[in-house]
Design a protein around this motif. Structure first.
Motif, PDB file in Angstrom:
ATOM      1  N   UNK A  81       0.813  -1.227   0.000  1.00  0.00           N
ATOM      2  CA  UNK A  81       0.000   0.000   0.000  1.00  0.00           C
ATOM      3  C   UNK A  81       0.843   1.272   0.000  1.00  0.00           C
ATOM      4  N   UNK A  82       1.802   1.463   0.917  1.00  0.00           N
ATOM      5  CA  UNK A  82       2.602   2.689   0.867  1.00  0.00           C
ATOM      6  C   UNK A  82       3.514   2.765  -0.352  1.00  0.00           C
ATOM      7  N   UNK A  83       3.958   1.607  -0.877  1.00  0.00           N
ATOM      8  CA  UNK A  83       4.788   1.627  -2.087  1.00  0.00           C
ATOM      9  C   UNK A  83       3.986   2.162  -3.275  1.00  0.00           C
ATOM     10  N   UNK A  84       2.755   1.674  -3.439  1.00  0.00           N
ATOM     11  CA  UNK A  84       1.901   2.184  -4.512  1.00  0.00           C
ATOM     12  C   UNK A  84       1.544   3.644  -4.267  1.00  0.00           C
ATOM     13  N   UNK A  85       1.302   3.994  -3.012  1.00  0.00           N
ATOM     14  CA  UNK A  85       0.932   5.367  -2.676  1.00  0.00           C
ATOM     15  C   UNK A  85       2.038   6.350  -3.031  1.00  0.00           C
ATOM     16  N   UNK A  86       3.272   6.048  -2.635  1.00  0.00           N
ATOM     17  CA  UNK A  86       4.363   6.980  -2.909  1.00  0.00           C
ATOM     18  C   UNK A  86       4.688   7.020  -4.402  1.00  0.00           C
ATOM     19  N   UNK A  87       4.425   5.919  -5.108  1.00  0.00           N
ATOM     20  CA  UNK A  87       4.625   5.921  -6.559  1.00  0.00           C
ATOM     21  C   UNK A  87       3.632   6.861  -7.233  1.00  0.00           C
ATOM     22  N   UNK A  88       2.352   6.754  -6.876  1.00  0.00           N
ATOM     23  CA  UNK A  88       1.335   7.610  -7.477  1.00  0.00           C
ATOM     24  C   UNK A  88       1.492   9.061  -7.030  1.00  0.00           C
ATOM     25  N   UNK A  89       1.991   9.258  -5.794  1.00  0.00           N
ATOM     26  CA  UNK A  89       2.111  10.610  -5.241  1.00  0.00           C
ATOM     27  C   UNK A  89       3.285  11.384  -5.833  1.00  0.00           C
ATOM     28  N   UNK A  90       4.439  10.727  -6.034  1.00  0.00           N
ATOM     29  CA  UNK A  90       5.624  11.482  -6.428  1.00  0.00           C
ATOM     30  C   UNK A  90       6.519  10.787  -7.440  1.00  0.00           C
ATOM     31  N   UNK A  91       6.604   9.458  -7.425  1.00  0.00           N
ATOM     32  CA  UNK A  91       7.653   8.786  -8.189  1.00  0.00           C
ATOM     33  C   UNK A  91       7.247   8.383  -9.600  1.00  0.00           C
ATOM     34  N   UNK A  92       5.964   8.454  -9.951  1.00  0.00           N
ATOM     35  CA  UNK A  92       5.523   8.065 -11.295  1.00  0.00           C
ATOM     36  C   UNK A  92       6.209   8.864 -12.402  1.00  0.00           C
ATOM     37  N   UNK A  93       6.414  10.190 -12.235  1.00  0.00           N
ATOM     38  CA  UNK A  93       7.092  10.950 -13.299  1.00  0.00           C
ATOM     39  C   UNK A  93       8.530  10.499 -13.562  1.00  0.00           C
ATOM     40  N   UNK A  94       9.135   9.751 -12.652  1.00  0.00           N
ATOM     41  CA  UNK A  94      10.510   9.284 -12.848  1.00  0.00           C
ATOM     42  C   UNK A  94      10.582   8.044 -13.726  1.00  0.00           C
ATOM     43  N   UNK A 132      -1.227  19.987  -3.044  1.00  0.00           N
ATOM     44  CA  UNK A 132      -0.900  19.794  -4.454  1.00  0.00           C
ATOM     45  C   UNK A 132       0.202  18.747  -4.557  1.00  0.00           C
ATOM     46  N   UNK A 133       0.379  18.142  -5.739  1.00  0.00           N
ATOM     47  CA  UNK A 133       1.469  17.173  -5.900  1.00  0.00           C
ATOM     48  C   UNK A 133       2.823  17.823  -5.692  1.00  0.00           C
ATOM     49  N   UNK A 134       3.862  17.049  -5.354  1.00  0.00           N
ATOM     50  CA  UNK A 134       5.201  17.621  -5.154  1.00  0.00           C
ATOM     51  C   UNK A 134       5.753  18.245  -6.432  1.00  0.00           C
ATOM     52  N   UNK A 135       6.585  19.268  -6.268  1.00  0.00           N
ATOM     53  CA  UNK A 135       7.250  19.885  -7.412  1.00  0.00           C
ATOM     54  C   UNK A 135       8.272  18.927  -8.018  1.00  0.00           C
ATOM     55  N   UNK A 136       8.656  19.196  -9.254  1.00  0.00           N
ATOM     56  CA  UNK A 136       9.641  18.350  -9.917  1.00  0.00           C
ATOM     57  C   UNK A 136      10.974  18.349  -9.183  1.00  0.00           C
ATOM     58  N   UNK A 137      11.321  19.468  -8.564  1.00  0.00           N
ATOM     59  CA  UNK A 137      12.594  19.555  -7.838  1.00  0.00           C
ATOM     60  C   UNK A 137      12.623  18.664  -6.604  1.00  0.00           C
ATOM     61  N   UNK A 138      11.444  18.240  -6.124  1.00  0.00           N
ATOM     62  CA  UNK A 138      11.382  17.421  -4.912  1.00  0.00           C
ATOM     63  C   UNK A 138      11.327  15.928  -5.214  1.00  0.00           C
ATOM     64  N   UNK A 139      11.202  15.547  -6.492  1.00  0.00           N
ATOM     65  CA  UNK A 139      11.026  14.136  -6.827  1.00  0.00           C
ATOM     66  C   UNK A 139      12.261  13.302  -6.486  1.00  0.00           C
ATOM     67  N   UNK A 140      13.436  13.812  -6.831  1.00  0.00           N
ATOM     68  CA  UNK A 140      14.658  13.054  -6.552  1.00  0.00           C
ATOM     69  C   UNK A 140      14.909  12.922  -5.044  1.00  0.00           C
ATOM     70  N   UNK A 141      14.793  13.994  -4.243  1.00  0.00           N
ATOM     71  CA  UNK A 141      14.930  13.812  -2.785  1.00  0.00           C
ATOM     72  C   UNK A 141      13.939  12.812  -2.207  1.00  0.00           C
ATOM     73  N   UNK A 142      12.703  12.802  -2.709  1.00  0.00           N
ATOM     74  CA  UNK A 142      11.719  11.836  -2.216  1.00  0.00           C
ATOM     75  C   UNK A 142      12.148  10.419  -2.583  1.00  0.00           C
ATOM     76  N   UNK A 143      12.658  10.247  -3.808  1.00  0.00           N
ATOM     77  CA  UNK A 143      13.138   8.925  -4.224  1.00  0.00           C
ATOM     78  C   UNK A 143      14.289   8.462  -3.333  1.00  0.00           C
ATOM     79  N   UNK A 144      15.169   9.385  -2.965  1.00  0.00           N
ATOM     80  CA  UNK A 144      16.293   9.046  -2.083  1.00  0.00           C
ATOM     81  C   UNK A 144      15.778   8.603  -0.716  1.00  0.00           C
TER      82      UNK A 144
END
Length: 282
Positions: free
Chosen positions: A84-97, A160-172
């Motif tokens: 559940x949290x893996x899918x959630x964080x993917x839809x929330x921020x990591x899908x654009x990666x 709102x969804x995270x900005x593009x600049x925040x995607x990499x830190x969230x992935x880390x």
């Protein structure tokens, strides 16, 4: 006799309710999920943490701990705090990666499953371990709690969804949580905490810091602050343990062998502690 059988069902109902909350979070994340739906999914996982925390306590109060409950609890954790949290964080921020975001989200769920499998193996090796003061590796509910606190706080502040600049830190952060779950970093269970002047003072400081953060910033930031503090505490304590090992090796001779043996025994006790603690909560 019938009442006794019903008492065995009671803690498992809490575990099944945790699975329902995780499943509900997954359904909210499917399709073109809106920020509000993702926020609701994060809240559902938060409720799953609540039910997961109480099933073990109910089992201890009713003296209905069982191997079945332990296995069911592990399966519930894979759903509610892994998938559940893996899918959630993917839809929330990591899908654009793209594939990178998909792989990092998968790594979180996979590492959570690996950690639970490691615990089950340790439980079979030592079914009668002693009292537990430490977890070996970051527990999967707490790893999910870190992600949930980030998502809830971000929605409350920005809506709102995270900005593009925040995607990499969230992935880390997601990758770091995945590695911590399968690591040997020790995290305190606070089971050995006793009421005293010192513990009361520490508790008051923790509460006061939370109130200060809530007043100066926003109440939602308290969740992030507490979860970050817990993560840091485990890393700092493990760093001190590594330093002790390095110092023991530099001593040389029989002293180094004896010191290494003591540290190895401490690690074995930590693993036994985790088995006893998590088995008691199942």
């Amino acid at each position: 006799m019938k009442l006794r059988k019903l008492m065995f069902v009671l803690p498992n109902l809490f575990t099944v309710t945790s699975i329902f909350c995780g499943f509900y979070a997954i359904t909210l994340c499917t399709g073109e999920a809106t920020p509000v739906q993702l926020y609701q999914a994060a809240l559902a996982i938060l409720f799953a943490m609540f039910f997961d925390g109480f099933d073990g306590r109910v089992a201890r109060l009713t003296k209905t701990q069982s191997d079945f409950g332990m296995q069911l609890d592990s399966l519930a954790d894979v759903v509610s705090f892994g998938a559940a949290p893996a899918l959630l964080v993917y839809k929330w921020a990591l899908a654009p990666l793209g594939f990178v975001g998909l792989f990092i989200s998968f790594a979180f769920a996979a590492c959570g499953a690996l950690r639970l499998a490691r615990f089950n193996v340790l439980a079979m090796r030592n079914p009668h371990g002693g009292g537990g003061n430490f977890f070996v590796g970051l527990p999967i509910p707490l790893a999910a709690g870190v992600l949930v606190s980030l998502i809830i706080t971000h929605h409350v502040v920005f809506a709102a969804p995270p900005d593009e600049s925040a995607l990499v830190p969230i992935a880390v952060v997601v990758g770091m949580l995945a590695l911590l779950m399968v690591s040997t970093v020790r995290y305190r269970t606070f089971k050995d905490l006793r009421l005293s002047k010192k513990s009361a003072l520490v508790f008051m400081l923790v509460v006061a810091s939370g109130l200060a953060i809530a007043i100066q910033l926003r109440p939602a930031y308290v969740l992030v602050a507490y979860s970050s503090a817990y993560l840091s505490m485990g890393l700092i304590e493990s760093a001190f343990l590594v330093r002790k090992r390095l110092v023991a090796r530099k001593v040389g001779g029989a002293g180094a062998v004896a010191a290494a043996a003591v540290l190895e025994e401490e690690d074995d006790e930590v693993e036994d502690d985790e088995v006893a603690e998590e088995a008691a909560d199942s």
